[in-house]
Scaffold this motif. Structure first.
Motif, PDB file in Angstrom:
ATOM      1  N   UNK B  12      28.743 -76.585  83.720  1.00  0.00           N
ATOM      2  CA  UNK B  12      28.685 -77.435  82.524  1.00  0.00           C
ATOM      3  C   UNK B  12      27.376 -77.272  81.763  1.00  0.00           C
ATOM      4  N   UNK B  13      26.509 -76.377  82.232  1.00  0.00           N
ATOM      5  CA  UNK B  13      25.244 -76.132  81.538  1.00  0.00           C
ATOM      6  C   UNK B  13      25.094 -74.655  81.178  1.00  0.00           C
ATOM      7  N   UNK B  40      31.262 -82.009  78.604  1.00  0.00           N
ATOM      8  CA  UNK B  40      29.976 -81.885  77.919  1.00  0.00           C
ATOM      9  C   UNK B  40      29.454 -80.463  77.985  1.00  0.00           C
ATOM     10  N   UNK B  41      30.355 -79.508  77.873  1.00  0.00           N
ATOM     11  CA  UNK B  41      30.019 -78.116  78.143  1.00  0.00           C
ATOM     12  C   UNK B  41      29.960 -77.261  76.874  1.00  0.00           C
ATOM     13  N   UNK B  42      29.676 -77.880  75.727  1.00  0.00           N
ATOM     14  CA  UNK B  42      29.634 -77.131  74.458  1.00  0.00           C
ATOM     15  C   UNK B  42      28.644 -75.962  74.545  1.00  0.00           C
ATOM     16  N   UNK B  43      27.505 -76.198  75.220  1.00  0.00           N
ATOM     17  CA  UNK B  43      26.487 -75.136  75.331  1.00  0.00           C
ATOM     18  C   UNK B  43      27.045 -73.940  76.102  1.00  0.00           C
ATOM     19  N   UNK B  61      37.170 -79.723  76.444  1.00  0.00           N
ATOM     20  CA  UNK B  61      36.121 -80.608  76.931  1.00  0.00           C
ATOM     21  C   UNK B  61      36.733 -81.954  77.308  1.00  0.00           C
ATOM     22  N   UNK B  62      36.643 -82.294  78.602  1.00  0.00           N
ATOM     23  CA  UNK B  62      37.244 -83.543  79.070  1.00  0.00           C
ATOM     24  C   UNK B  62      36.614 -83.856  80.429  1.00  0.00           C
ATOM     25  N   UNK B 164      34.326 -69.838  68.956  1.00  0.00           N
ATOM     26  CA  UNK B 164      34.727 -70.961  69.808  1.00  0.00           C
ATOM     27  C   UNK B 164      35.825 -71.761  69.116  1.00  0.00           C
ATOM     28  N   UNK B 165      36.912 -71.981  69.832  1.00  0.00           N
ATOM     29  CA  UNK B 165      38.034 -72.728  69.276  1.00  0.00           C
ATOM     30  C   UNK B 165      38.360 -73.881  70.217  1.00  0.00           C
ATOM     31  N   UNK B 166      38.329 -75.103  69.706  1.00  0.00           N
ATOM     32  CA  UNK B 166      38.609 -76.256  70.558  1.00  0.00           C
ATOM     33  C   UNK B 166      40.081 -76.316  70.935  1.00  0.00           C
ATOM     34  N   UNK B 167      40.314 -76.667  72.184  1.00  0.00           N
ATOM     35  CA  UNK B 167      41.683 -76.784  72.692  1.00  0.00           C
ATOM     36  C   UNK B 167      41.870 -78.216  73.173  1.00  0.00           C
ATOM     37  N   UNK B 168      43.024 -78.780  72.908  1.00  0.00           N
ATOM     38  CA  UNK B 168      43.285 -80.153  73.355  1.00  0.00           C
ATOM     39  C   UNK B 168      43.377 -80.192  74.872  1.00  0.00           C
TER      40      UNK B 168
END
Lengths: 248, 310
Positions: B12-13, B40-43, B61-62, B164-168
């Protein structure tokens, strides 16, 4: 609750496998065969849970040739209550084994299925996870500790960085790692008693499972062989070699 | 061209190195897409997008994904596999835990621990503790493979331009929960990526002796520390030190085996080291049959002397 323990008959842990000259596989003719070591640990764990009054019945299962009856008798001699052999001469891939086990889980409805994390012949490390997927149950893989309490089980897992503990709702699937326990040897009286325990023989078709392989083995070869190098006389000579390697 | 989905191993980091070998293997199969499932793993997703050769980075991210519980991440992967042809995971304990669950849900036979990609659906993999290498071909429509890290070069961690593409999230399956972890913190290099490894066996007697004997040499060489199964079973060191068929598979430049006899299960984990050095007082120990440099000596005198002279 009931515990299901699938076991596999494999080449003995201490035998060095030899690749067949024609490259079709590993030569198993006249080779000592035994229960997969991780499966022995699974049987032992089930017995300990029964001894701790957390389980009532242990059912050992094997998918394999008629000779796998010997492996099941070993499980019965250790302390399993009854056994099922799903007999076939074909090589059955982990996915098909998982499908057969799913059908048996449907009939027996065990609270736990404890499997070895991998078999030391094909080294796949898949069957437990696949069974968990097909039955929609949680999985505690590579277990070094199993703690059943009420309607859940805490499983401590050996992971790359150390240990991790997860809590799973029962019914659940657990796969064993090396340090979960040290399996017992069956005593002679128990070996005799095991001969009289119930062992049912079924076929994959009885469970409606298609065991046709999905993978085709094109070739089996010896790995590249390392040859012994040199022996050095003393520490000074070793230091010199390390300097040559640029290590020191 | 087929599309692959590579599991990104992370905490996650940061992205873990094992991911980079899996990317190299996946690139041989087709276009490389990544999956970062975390909390919280956007980085991590941003860093993963920098890996050379990467196209899309699917980012979910969940809190349910924080510890990569197989029950929670498998449905997410299965959904993404609707538009990918191969799922590729590093053969880490996380990859080995998750991939078969995905394979079974896709009704696909998994190919574990691949050593090479021989064709679109053909791979080599070790069987019988690496005593044989099988070439296998899949007949399934989709592929699920795990990748042995030491068999593939690492992709460059930077230089890429992935998107980067967000996925539900597919949510929490409600079957399992994370309780805790005991993860060893160490200043030493990680075993699976170390250039030099000093490994100890049963001959080290106990944990104090193991530490007093092995660690000074490892410190001097900047090496990672490993152990044989016998040493781990005897409690000299924790489980994550184990090198072998069922422990860690390593391929350092130099592997120094101290007081290790060389059981086949141990050799399976280290025989791809470039140079193997063995120190053992038993000149008939099997370890000498694979060692490039052998020293027959009592380790309790030889090791301090060696450490002193380096």
């Amino acid at each position: 609750m009931k515990i299901l323990v699938p076991v596999k008959r494999v080449i003995d842990y201490n035998v060095k496998p030899r690749v067949k000259a024609d490259g079709t596989g590993v030569d198993l003719a006249n080779v000592k065969m035994s229960m997969n070591p991780f499966d022995e640990i699974a049987v032992e764990e089930a017995i300990r849970l029964k001894e701790a009054s957390k389980a009532e019945e242990i059912i050992a299962i094997s998918v394999g040739t008629t000779k796998a009856q010997e492996t099941l008798r070993t499980a019965l001699a250790m302390g399993a209550d009854r056994a099922i052999l799903v007999e076939t001469d074909a090589e059955v891939e982990p996915l098909a084994v998982a499908k057969i086990l799913k059908a048996i889980v449907g009939e027996e409805n065990p609270g736990l299925v404890i499997l070895g994390k991998q078999a030391i012949d094909d080294d796949s490390n898949q069957t437990g996870q696949m069974l968990a997927a097909l039955t929609g149950r949680p999985q505690g893989t590579f277990a070094s500790k199993v703690d059943v309490a009420g309607d859940s089980v805490a499983v401590t897992r050996e992971v790359d960085g150390g240990l991790e503990t997860v809590k799973l709702a029962l019914p659940a699937i657990v796969t064993t790692d090396l340090r979960l326990n040290e399996p017992r040897y069956a005593s002679l009286p128990n070996i005799m008693k095991a001969k009289k325990k119930q062992l049912d023989v079924k076929s994959p078709a009885d469970y409606g499972v298609d065991i046709a392989p999905r993978l085709k083995t094109l070739k089996v070869a010896e790995p590249p062989v390392r040859v012994a190098g040199v022996k050095v006389a003393d520490v000074d000579a070793l230091v010199a070699k390390l300097k040559e390697l640029g290590v020191a | 061209m087929s599309k692959t989905l590579v599991w990104v191993e992370h905490d996650n980091a940061a992205v873990k190195d094992a991911t980079l070998s899996a990317v190299t293997a996946a690139a041989k199969l087709g276009e490389v897409h990544l999956l970062v499932a975390g909390s919280g793993a956007r980085a991590v997703a941003d860093a993963a997008a920098q890996i050379a050769g990467v196209g899309k980075v699917h980012f979910a991210d969940d809190a349910a994904f924080e510890h990569a519980l197989a029950e929670n991440v498998a449905p997410l992967i299965v959904e993404l596999m609707g538009h990918h042809d191969a799922f590729v995971a590093p053969a880490t304990t996380t990859g080995k835990n998750v991939a078969p669950r995905v394979a079974a849900l896709l009704d696909v036979a998994q190919i574990s621990d691949i050593l090479s990609v021989e064709g679109e659906k053909t791979f080599t993999r070790p069987i019988y503790a690496g005593n044989a290498i099988a070439t296998v071909e899949s007949s399934d429509a989709k592929l699920v493979v795990t990748v042995r890290g030491t068999a593939f070069a690492k992709a460059e961690a930077t230089g890429g331009s992935g998107v980067v593409e967000d996925v539900a999230s597919t949510g929490d399956a409600g079957l399992s929960s994370f309780v805790g972890a005991e993860i060893a913190k160490s200043e030493r290099p990680e075993l699976t990526s170390a250039k030099i490894i000093v490994s100890g066996g049963r001959a080290l007697k106990d944990s104090e002796t193991f530490e007093a004997t092995i660690l000074p040499l490892a410190d001097k060489l900047g090496a990672a520390v490993g152990a044989s199964r016998a040493a781990v079973d005897a409690g000299y060191v924790p489980n994550d030190y184990q090198v072998g068929q069922t422990g860690k598979i390593v391929a350092p430049d130099v592997y120094i085996a101290v007081g290790i006899s060389g059981a086949i299960q141990h050799l399976a984990g280290m025989k791809d080291a470039k140079t193997i050095i063995a120190i053992n007082k038993d000149e008939d120990a099997p370890i000498f049959q694979v060692a490039d440099i052998g020293l027959v000596a009592d380790l309790f005198t030889a090791l301090p002397e060696l450490t002193g002279k380096l």
